[in-house]
Design a protein around this motif. Structure first.
Motif, PDB file in Angstrom:
ATOM      1  N   LEU A 385      35.630   1.768   1.557  1.00 43.96           N
ATOM      2  CA  LEU A 385      35.888   0.720   0.568  1.00 43.96           C
ATOM      3  C   LEU A 385      36.981  -0.222   1.063  1.00 43.96           C
ATOM      4  O   LEU A 385      37.910   0.199   1.751  1.00 43.96           O
ATOM      5  CB  LEU A 385      36.295   1.340  -0.766  1.00 43.96           C
ATOM      6  CG  LEU A 385      35.240   2.140  -1.527  1.00 43.96           C
ATOM      7  CD1 LEU A 385      35.803   2.593  -2.865  1.00 43.96           C
ATOM      8  CD2 LEU A 385      33.982   1.320  -1.738  1.00 43.96           C
ATOM      9  N   THR A 388      42.650  -2.267  -1.901  1.00 43.49           N
ATOM     10  CA  THR A 388      43.054  -3.023  -3.078  1.00 43.49           C
ATOM     11  C   THR A 388      44.405  -3.681  -2.831  1.00 43.49           C
ATOM     12  O   THR A 388      45.070  -3.443  -1.806  1.00 43.49           O
ATOM     13  CB  THR A 388      43.137  -2.105  -4.299  1.00 43.49           C
ATOM     14  OG1 THR A 388      44.144  -1.102  -4.056  1.00 43.49           O
ATOM     15  CG2 THR A 388      41.806  -1.414  -4.542  1.00 43.49           C
ATOM     16  N   VAL A 446      25.063   1.473   3.671  1.00 42.93           N
ATOM     17  CA  VAL A 446      26.290   1.029   3.017  1.00 42.93           C
ATOM     18  C   VAL A 446      26.900  -0.108   3.802  1.00 42.93           C
ATOM     19  O   VAL A 446      27.141   0.018   5.007  1.00 42.93           O
ATOM     20  CB  VAL A 446      27.290   2.195   2.908  1.00 42.93           C
ATOM     21  CG1 VAL A 446      28.554   1.730   2.244  1.00 42.93           C
ATOM     22  CG2 VAL A 446      26.664   3.339   2.128  1.00 42.93           C
ATOM     23  N   ASP A 493      41.777   0.738  -9.897  1.00 51.07           N
ATOM     24  CA  ASP A 493      40.829  -0.311  -9.555  1.00 51.07           C
ATOM     25  C   ASP A 493      39.648  -0.231 -10.517  1.00 51.07           C
ATOM     26  O   ASP A 493      38.887   0.741 -10.516  1.00 51.07           O
ATOM     27  CB  ASP A 493      40.353  -0.134  -8.106  1.00 51.07           C
ATOM     28  CG  ASP A 493      39.522  -1.317  -7.630  1.00 51.07           C
ATOM     29  OD1 ASP A 493      39.278  -2.231  -8.435  1.00 51.07           O
ATOM     30  OD2 ASP A 493      39.111  -1.311  -6.456  1.00 51.07           O
ATOM     31  N   ASP A 495      36.964  -1.961 -10.481  1.00 53.82           N
ATOM     32  CA  ASP A 495      35.684  -2.138  -9.794  1.00 53.82           C
ATOM     33  C   ASP A 495      35.350  -0.985  -8.859  1.00 53.82           C
ATOM     34  O   ASP A 495      34.244  -0.944  -8.301  1.00 53.82           O
ATOM     35  CB  ASP A 495      35.686  -3.435  -8.986  1.00 53.82           C
ATOM     36  CG  ASP A 495      35.864  -4.656  -9.876  1.00 53.82           C
ATOM     37  OD1 ASP A 495      35.430  -4.583 -11.041  1.00 53.82           O
ATOM     38  OD2 ASP A 495      36.435  -5.664  -9.415  1.00 53.82           O
ATOM     39  N   ALA A 496      36.290  -0.068  -8.651  1.00 57.46           N
ATOM     40  CA  ALA A 496      36.048   1.005  -7.687  1.00 57.46           C
ATOM     41  C   ALA A 496      34.934   1.935  -8.154  1.00 57.46           C
ATOM     42  O   ALA A 496      34.145   2.432  -7.343  1.00 57.46           O
ATOM     43  CB  ALA A 496      37.338   1.804  -7.459  1.00 57.46           C
ATOM     44  N   ASP A 498      32.179   1.312  -9.981  1.00 59.81           N
ATOM     45  CA  ASP A 498      30.851   0.750  -9.734  1.00 59.81           C
ATOM     46  C   ASP A 498      30.539   0.718  -8.244  1.00 59.81           C
ATOM     47  O   ASP A 498      29.412   1.012  -7.824  1.00 59.81           O
ATOM     48  CB  ASP A 498      30.764  -0.656 -10.316  1.00 59.81           C
ATOM     49  CG  ASP A 498      30.862  -0.659 -11.831  1.00 59.81           C
ATOM     50  OD1 ASP A 498      30.510   0.368 -12.437  1.00 59.81           O
ATOM     51  OD2 ASP A 498      31.316  -1.668 -12.404  1.00 59.81           O
ATOM     52  N   LEU A 499      31.538   0.353  -7.437  1.00 60.41           N
ATOM     53  CA  LEU A 499      31.305   0.263  -5.997  1.00 60.41           C
ATOM     54  C   LEU A 499      31.049   1.646  -5.396  1.00 60.41           C
ATOM     55  O   LEU A 499      30.146   1.831  -4.573  1.00 60.41           O
ATOM     56  CB  LEU A 499      32.500  -0.409  -5.328  1.00 60.41           C
ATOM     57  CG  LEU A 499      32.312  -0.842  -3.871  1.00 60.41           C
ATOM     58  CD1 LEU A 499      31.115  -1.757  -3.724  1.00 60.41           C
ATOM     59  CD2 LEU A 499      33.571  -1.532  -3.363  1.00 60.41           C
ATOM     60  N   LEU A 500      31.861   2.622  -5.796  1.00 64.85           N
ATOM     61  CA  LEU A 500      31.655   3.980  -5.308  1.00 64.85           C
ATOM     62  C   LEU A 500      30.293   4.520  -5.732  1.00 64.85           C
ATOM     63  O   LEU A 500      29.590   5.164  -4.939  1.00 64.85           O
ATOM     64  CB  LEU A 500      32.768   4.892  -5.832  1.00 64.85           C
ATOM     65  CG  LEU A 500      34.018   5.053  -4.963  1.00 64.85           C
ATOM     66  CD1 LEU A 500      35.037   5.924  -5.674  1.00 64.85           C
ATOM     67  CD2 LEU A 500      33.668   5.668  -3.618  1.00 64.85           C
ATOM     68  N   ALA A 502      27.547   2.870  -6.441  1.00 66.34           N
ATOM     69  CA  ALA A 502      26.461   2.218  -5.717  1.00 66.34           C
ATOM     70  C   ALA A 502      26.355   2.747  -4.287  1.00 66.34           C
ATOM     71  O   ALA A 502      25.245   3.017  -3.795  1.00 66.34           O
ATOM     72  CB  ALA A 502      26.678   0.708  -5.715  1.00 66.34           C
ATOM     73  N   ARG A 503      27.496   2.898  -3.627  1.00 63.82           N
ATOM     74  CA  ARG A 503      27.440   3.350  -2.234  1.00 63.82           C
ATOM     75  C   ARG A 503      27.082   4.838  -2.142  1.00 63.82           C
ATOM     76  O   ARG A 503      26.407   5.241  -1.181  1.00 63.82           O
ATOM     77  CB  ARG A 503      28.772   3.066  -1.558  1.00 63.82           C
ATOM     78  CG  ARG A 503      29.073   1.571  -1.458  1.00 63.82           C
ATOM     79  CD  ARG A 503      30.193   1.273  -0.490  1.00 63.82           C
ATOM     80  NE  ARG A 503      30.394  -0.150  -0.335  1.00 63.82           N
ATOM     81  CZ  ARG A 503      31.200  -0.700   0.570  1.00 63.82           C
ATOM     82  NH1 ARG A 503      31.887   0.083   1.381  1.00 63.82           N
ATOM     83  NH2 ARG A 503      31.319  -2.008   0.662  1.00 63.82           N
TER      84      ARG A 503
END
Length: 638
Positions: A385, A388, A446, A493, A495-496, A498-500, A502-503
């Motif tokens: 990732l 931040t 990813v 974070d 947004d972390a 959602d990002l985690l 998804a990946r």
């Protein structure tokens, strides 16, 4: 009360209706031939002209006759030669279960019906009769085949959970169905329906332009006839079932009511055992070798928890039905392997990447390994990732965060002298740890990760030339895989998460695709070897494996949020095992469990969901404090 003969008469009437559909199809195919015969005979006798329009009509109808006869022959050959699908089962020879065969034959004598020709077990909570008299289901024989009784297929969980008397009462209406099945009209109608169904399956699997066009026509005709005979076939089977039920009324009727209650209980326990206990092991390349024996433990636990099931466990003092088998362990192993193939798509035979596991080894070899593999995957994705703003800013000591991330003492030992840990972010700067089979090393799907050579180590931000400014330098110590790091990132974070998620979803999907590709390659090699020796590895259908396994998926694919919650839960469990003296355990109804002081902790789900969904880490921190987990300590990854 209706007599059994009433149901047989209803079934026979519907069977004749099915056969009339077959006769109508044959009449339609022969209609052009009848017309050309009329034209030829009329011309020969002088009643019809021999020139002009009559001659053209004879040639046109003659050509249509040849075409219709060729197509009718094509349909007939495909229907006759198509191999009807068989239910996946484990055949039981008579010398492997003489008491079971004796029980079934005594039951058939009491019901005054033919005894089943054989017995097989299936990893399902159901029992039925199956006709396996098709020429493709047995060795070739000279002359016509003698009529054979159907095969009795019994659900393997019934043998381990039910008592002998309950099994006999449960099988009575099933065995009684051999009487109507022996009727010639009913047997012919069933063969016709099975042949049409098999022909439609052959047409659906056709490959190549030379086979696709004619088989597509056969498939359309077969489906048309199936639609025409569907209602009659359904009512015929209802009549057969009604006749069998009426005939079995006088055999252990009162005990059958109790046995039916056990069927519902066995189905609930079997479903929980497969989805919660067996599925995690299958995903790791292991298959529990005593699933049917585990049903007894799962249902005993269900009886203890559920007041509606109270008293059912007291039956365990009676003789279990599995005592009717000479070697229950061997049969259980074969049924467990078949269940893994059906519900997960595993290989047909054990191998280095597909080995059995016992219930005693399940906590350490499955639960602990599952947690650490998921924790390692979580940290690999977390390393990839982007940093931040809080990561880029110099971090000042903060007393409020001391319980989670305390400062290292001045006399702390160097990283090199610490016990060897598999750091998720240090695969480039430290020697590679032993890599478990089946776990990929790269995240091709990813963004921001290296997808160079197969087997290359995962690149962290420090090794990425396109990393953002402020990334850790290569000479900095590696980031230890701690629970505090995961909690801080998800809490700080927004947004972390959602990002985690998804990946992680992309990573798991890629691993599943690779595993499916490996399995397909193994199946292809096995199929090629079997065809080279003249044998076949598929014992339950005509090309059934071509459609892809598993045949009966247990669960829908997990969402990205569910994957993230599972991985965070695994990380918490690893930290509890490494720092709080907890241990991995097995719950017969819920699968992997965390044991603290010998007792299961089932209150972890809500704090994890609060962190994953809302970014609120306080419930989880409170839970860690109560259990005594130190989130700042590194955990051991797989």
């Amino acid at each position: 009360m209706a007599s059994p003969e009433t149901g047989v008469l209803v079934a026979r009437a519907r069977a004749l209706a099915v056969l009339r559909v077959r006769g109508a199809a044959l009449a339609v195919a022969l209609l052009p031939a009848a017309a050309v015969v009329v034209l030829l005979v009329g011309g020969a006798t002088g009643r019809l002209g021999t020139e002009g329009g009559w001659a053209v009509a004879r040639w046109a109808v003659g050509g249509l006759t040849v075409l219709s006869l060729v197509l009718a022959a094509l349909v007939s050959v495909v229907v006759a030669r198509a191999r009807p699908a068989l239910s996946p089962s484990v055949p039981i020879a008579e010398d492997a279960a003489p008491d079971l065969y004796r029980l079934v034959r005594d039951l058939a004598d009491r019901l005054d019906v033919p005894a089943p020709s054989a017995i097989a077990l299936t990893p399902d909570c159901d029992s039925w009769l199956e006709d396996r008299t098709h020429r493709a289901h047995g060795p070739p024989r000279a002359g016509r085949r003698a009529p054979e009784a159907p095969v009795l297929v019994i659900g393997s969980p019934f043998l381990w959970w039910m008592r002998v008397a309950e099994l006999r009462a449960l099988l009575a209406p099933v065995v009684a169905g051999t009487g109507p099945s022996a009727h010639p009209d009913i047997a012919a109608a069933r063969r016709f329906i099975r042949g049409l169904d098999a022909a439609a399956g052959v047409a659906a699997r056709a490959r190549g332009p030379l086979r696709t066009l004619p088989l597509r026509f056969v498939g359309r005709v077969a489906r048309l006839l199936l639609r025409a005979a569907r209602e009659h076939a359904t009512l015929m089977e209802r009549g057969v079932a009604a006749a069998a039920s009426e005939r079995a009324q006088g055999v252990d009727y009162g005990l059958r009511i109790v046995a039916q209650e056990q069927v519902g209980l066995a189905y609930a326990g079997w479903d929980r055992l497969l989805t919660r206990v067996a599925l995690p092991a299958w995903r790791l390349g292991r298959w529990p070798s005593r699933l049917d024996a585990g049903v007894v433990s799962a249902l005993t636990e269900l009886s203890r928890r559920d007041r509606l099931a109270e008293g059912f466990a007291s039956r365990l003092g009676e003789r279990p039905a599995c005592d009717l088998l000479e070697e229950p362990g061997t049969i259980d192993r074969a049924a467990s392997l078949l269940a893994a193939r059906l519900f997960h798509g595993g290989p047909a035979e054990p191998g280095p990447d597909w080995s059995p596991v016992g219930w005693q080894q399940y906590p350490q070899e499955i639960v602990d390994r599952k947690w650490r593999l998921e924790a390692a995957r979580l940290h690999r994705v977390l390393d990839a990732l982007p940093p931040t703003a809080a990561d880029l800013a110099p971090e000042a000591p903060d007393a409020s965060r001391a319980p989670d991330r305390p400062a290292a003492p001045a006399d702390a030992p160097a990283t090199a002298s610490a016990p060897p840990l598999s750091y998720a972010g240090a695969r480039v700067r430290t020697p590679a740890a032993p890599h478990p089979a089946g776990l990929p090393r790269t995240l091709d799907a990813v963004p921001g990760l290296s997808a160079a050579a197969p087997g290359a180590p995962l690149r962290s931000r420090a090794d990425d030339p396109e990393a953002q400014a402020g990334s850790p330098r290569a000479d900095e110590p590696p980031v230890a895989p701690t629970l505090a790091r995961v909690i801080d990132r998800l809490a700080r974070d927004t947004d972390a998460g959602d990002l985690l998620a998804a990946r992680l979803g992309a990573e798991v999907a890629r691993e599943e695709r690779e595993a499916a590709a490996r399995q397909a390659a193994r199946d292809s090699a096995t199929k090629t070897a079997g065809s080279g020796t003249g044998g076949t590895d598929i014992a339950w259908g005509d090309g059934l494996a071509d459609g892809g396994l598993p045949l009966f998926p247990l669960q829908p694919p997990r969402t990205a949020r569910e994957l993230l919650a599972d991985h965070v839960t695994a990380m918490v469990c690893c930290a509890a095992v490494d720092t709080a003296g907890a241990a991995p355990g097995l719950d017969w109804l819920d699968g992997p469990a965390l044991l603290v002081d010998g007792a299961r902790r089932a209150d972890l789900g809500r704090p994890v969901l609060s962190l994953v969904d809302d970014g609120d880490a306080e419930p989880l921190r409170g839970w860690l404090h109560r259990v005594g987990v130190r989130p700042e300590k590194p955990v051991r990854l797989a």
